[in-house]
Design a protein around this motif. Structure first.
Motif, PDB file in Angstrom:
ATOM      1  N   ASP A   1       3.716  23.195  -4.953  1.00 44.22           N
ATOM      2  CA  ASP A   1       5.290  22.786  -4.031  1.00 44.22           C
ATOM      3  C   ASP A   1       4.837  21.615  -5.854  1.00 44.22           C
ATOM      4  N   ALA A   2       5.440  21.796  -6.714  1.00 46.09           N
ATOM      5  CA  ALA A   2       5.968  21.056  -8.356  1.00 46.09           C
ATOM      6  C   ALA A   2       6.453  19.445  -7.947  1.00 46.09           C
ATOM      7  N   ALA A   3       7.844  19.539  -6.926  1.00 47.43           N
ATOM      8  CA  ALA A   3       8.009  18.453  -6.279  1.00 47.43           C
ATOM      9  C   ALA A   3       7.104  17.721  -5.616  1.00 47.43           C
ATOM     10  N   TYR A   4       7.088  17.714  -5.071  1.00 44.52           N
ATOM     11  CA  TYR A   4       5.297  17.145  -4.173  1.00 44.52           C
ATOM     12  C   TYR A   4       4.823  16.210  -5.399  1.00 44.52           C
ATOM     13  N   SER A   5       4.299  17.217  -6.234  1.00 43.60           N
ATOM     14  CA  SER A   5       3.154  16.456  -6.959  1.00 43.60           C
ATOM     15  C   SER A   5       3.567  15.745  -7.750  1.00 43.60           C
ATOM     16  N   ALA A   6       4.869  15.253  -8.475  1.00 45.92           N
ATOM     17  CA  ALA A   6       5.841  15.125  -9.264  1.00 45.92           C
ATOM     18  C   ALA A   6       5.615  14.015  -8.918  1.00 45.92           C
ATOM     19  N   THR A   7       5.912  13.546  -7.472  1.00 46.19           N
ATOM     20  CA  THR A   7       6.707  12.032  -6.717  1.00 46.19           C
ATOM     21  C   THR A   7       5.259  11.481  -6.552  1.00 46.19           C
TER      22      THR A   7
ATOM     23  N   VAL B   1       0.916  -0.988   0.081  1.00 44.13           N
ATOM     24  CA  VAL B   1      -0.268  -0.297  -0.017  1.00 44.13           C
ATOM     25  C   VAL B   1       0.939   0.962   0.345  1.00 44.13           C
ATOM     26  N   ASN B   2       0.562   2.249  -0.397  1.00 40.05           N
ATOM     27  CA  ASN B   2       1.456   3.143  -0.834  1.00 40.05           C
ATOM     28  C   ASN B   2       0.461   4.533  -0.572  1.00 40.05           C
ATOM     29  N   VAL B   3       0.645   5.556   0.784  1.00 45.33           N
ATOM     30  CA  VAL B   3      -0.253   6.444   0.994  1.00 45.33           C
ATOM     31  C   VAL B   3       0.404   7.398   0.141  1.00 45.33           C
ATOM     32  N   ALA B   4      -0.345   7.796  -1.964  1.00 43.86           N
ATOM     33  CA  ALA B   4       0.002   8.695  -2.074  1.00 43.86           C
ATOM     34  C   ALA B   4      -0.553  10.115  -1.599  1.00 43.86           C
ATOM     35  N   SER B   5      -1.142  10.426  -2.811  1.00 43.34           N
ATOM     36  CA  SER B   5      -2.008  11.997  -2.531  1.00 43.34           C
ATOM     37  C   SER B   5      -3.325  12.020  -3.868  1.00 43.34           C
ATOM     38  N   ALA B   6      -3.668  12.611  -3.694  1.00 39.71           N
ATOM     39  CA  ALA B   6      -4.162  13.268  -4.753  1.00 39.71           C
ATOM     40  C   ALA B   6      -3.593  14.106  -5.995  1.00 39.71           C
ATOM     41  N   ALA B   7      -2.781  14.874  -5.124  1.00 37.89           N
ATOM     42  CA  ALA B   7      -1.736  15.742  -5.799  1.00 37.89           C
ATOM     43  C   ALA B   7      -1.165  14.431  -7.324  1.00 37.89           C
ATOM     44  N   GLY B   8      -1.443  13.269  -6.484  1.00 40.95           N
ATOM     45  CA  GLY B   8      -0.598  12.439  -7.628  1.00 40.95           C
ATOM     46  C   GLY B   8      -1.297  11.723  -9.255  1.00 40.95           C
ATOM     47  N   VAL B   9      -3.047  12.711  -9.042  1.00 43.08           N
ATOM     48  CA  VAL B   9      -3.852  12.303  -9.446  1.00 43.08           C
ATOM     49  C   VAL B   9      -3.797  13.750 -10.134  1.00 43.08           C
ATOM     50  N   LEU B  10      -3.995  14.422  -9.220  1.00 44.00           N
ATOM     51  CA  LEU B  10      -4.586  15.594  -9.707  1.00 44.00           C
ATOM     52  C   LEU B  10      -2.854  16.694 -10.235  1.00 44.00           C
ATOM     53  N   SER B  11      -2.884  18.392  -9.185  1.00 46.30           N
ATOM     54  CA  SER B  11      -1.876  18.855  -8.818  1.00 46.30           C
ATOM     55  C   SER B  11      -1.507  19.362  -7.335  1.00 46.30           C
ATOM     56  N   GLN B  12      -0.540  19.657  -6.734  1.00 38.48           N
ATOM     57  CA  GLN B  12      -0.544  20.311  -5.864  1.00 38.48           C
ATOM     58  C   GLN B  12      -0.173  22.055  -6.070  1.00 38.48           C
ATOM     59  N   ILE B  13      -0.902  23.141  -6.489  1.00 38.28           N
ATOM     60  CA  ILE B  13      -0.421  24.681  -6.183  1.00 38.28           C
ATOM     61  C   ILE B  13       1.025  24.985  -5.316  1.00 38.28           C
TER      62      ILE B  13
END
Length: 270
Positions: free
Chosen positions: A148-154, A134-146
């Motif tokens: 923090d590009a490094a957070y979104s990309a990874t 199980v990987n607890v990623a983030s909705a940023a992993g399918v959308l975007s995080q305004i």
């Protein structure tokens, strides 16, 4: 998936979502290794759930080897890996303004830590014909995080890695899930506890934990603690230009009223 008697490693488990996951697993009868960067937080949570404490920086491959070795020494075989450890610092002036060190640390923690632990655990899981990653990623992993590009990309890379693990190993009895919450009341967003006012869609870590375990029980790959995140993802996939335009408008609102380099400030606008 039966949690009673199962063994689990939970990373980033000293507080926030990881702590809620450790509690939820222990309440269902699982034996939990509580891993955190902080020795104090790891020990405190392990004491609370009757688990095993482990602390260290998961950006270091040697620490991950020690983590898995400790879990095996305590539990024997490992049934479940829950990679939850993560961080977000924001960026002072757009995607190029963060240092290479920041980007590399994001990559090592959000992607490589899960890959390295999975690499060590998979041979035994494949031999037994059972295991859960199980990987607890983030909705940023399918959308975007305004902000923090490094957070979104990874986090996007974390979702992609989970997809590859699921495609390659499901026929061998390996269950893979990736968790993509939106905003959660954790220290990452500046919340020190579960009390106090917050927007309706900033949910409690216990809600993420319950949604995650329910998704594992149902053998779901994508787990959305915020159902609306799946709807947003569909909109993004259907019309990327429209999605980007909407995010540009949101960014303008955020930067007008807050320090746009702080990801914690974004949640007030959802």
């Amino acid at each position: 998936m039966q949690f009673e008697g199962a063994t689990a490693i939970v990373t980033g488990a000293g507080q926030g979502i990881g702590a809620a996951l450790a509690r939820a697993l222990a309440a269902r009868g699982a034996r939990v290794l509580v891993c955190d960067l902080s020795e104090d937080l790891a020990k405190r949570m392990a004491d609370e759930v009757g688990g095993v404490p482990f602390h260290g920086d998961l950006c270091d491959p040697a620490v991950i080897e020690s983590l898995v070795g400790t879990a095996r020494a305590q539990f024997g075989s490992i049934d479940m890996l829950v990679s939850n450890a993560g961080f977000a610092l924001g960026e002072p002036d757009g995607p190029t303004s963060q240092s290479d060190v920041h980007w590399q640390t994001s990559w090592d923690l959000h992607v490589m830590a899960h890959l390295r632990a999975s690499r060590l655990l998979l041979p035994d899981m494949r031999a037994r014909g059972f295991g859960v990653l199980v990987n607890v990623a983030s909705a940023a992993g399918v959308l975007s995080q305004i902000g923090d590009a490094a957070y979104s990309a990874t986090k996007h890379a974390a979702v992609s890695l989970a997809q590859s693990l699921a495609i390659e190993h499901s026929a061998e009895g390996i269950q893979v899930s990736v968790v993509c919450p939106l905003y959660v009341a954790t220290p990452l967003l500046g919340y020190k506890g579960t009390e106090g006012d917050r927007p309706d869609r900033v949910i409690d870590p216990t809600e993420v934990a319950e949604a995650t375990l329910r998704g594992i029980e149902e053998a779901r790959f994508m787990i959305y603690p915020h159902p609306e995140a799946q709807t947003y993802f569909k909109h993004r996939a259907a019309d990327s230009d429209r999605w980007i335009a909407g995010m540009q408008r949101l960014r303008a609102r955020v930067t007008e009223q807050t320090d746009g380099s702080d990801p914690a400030s974004i949640h007030r606008f959802i």
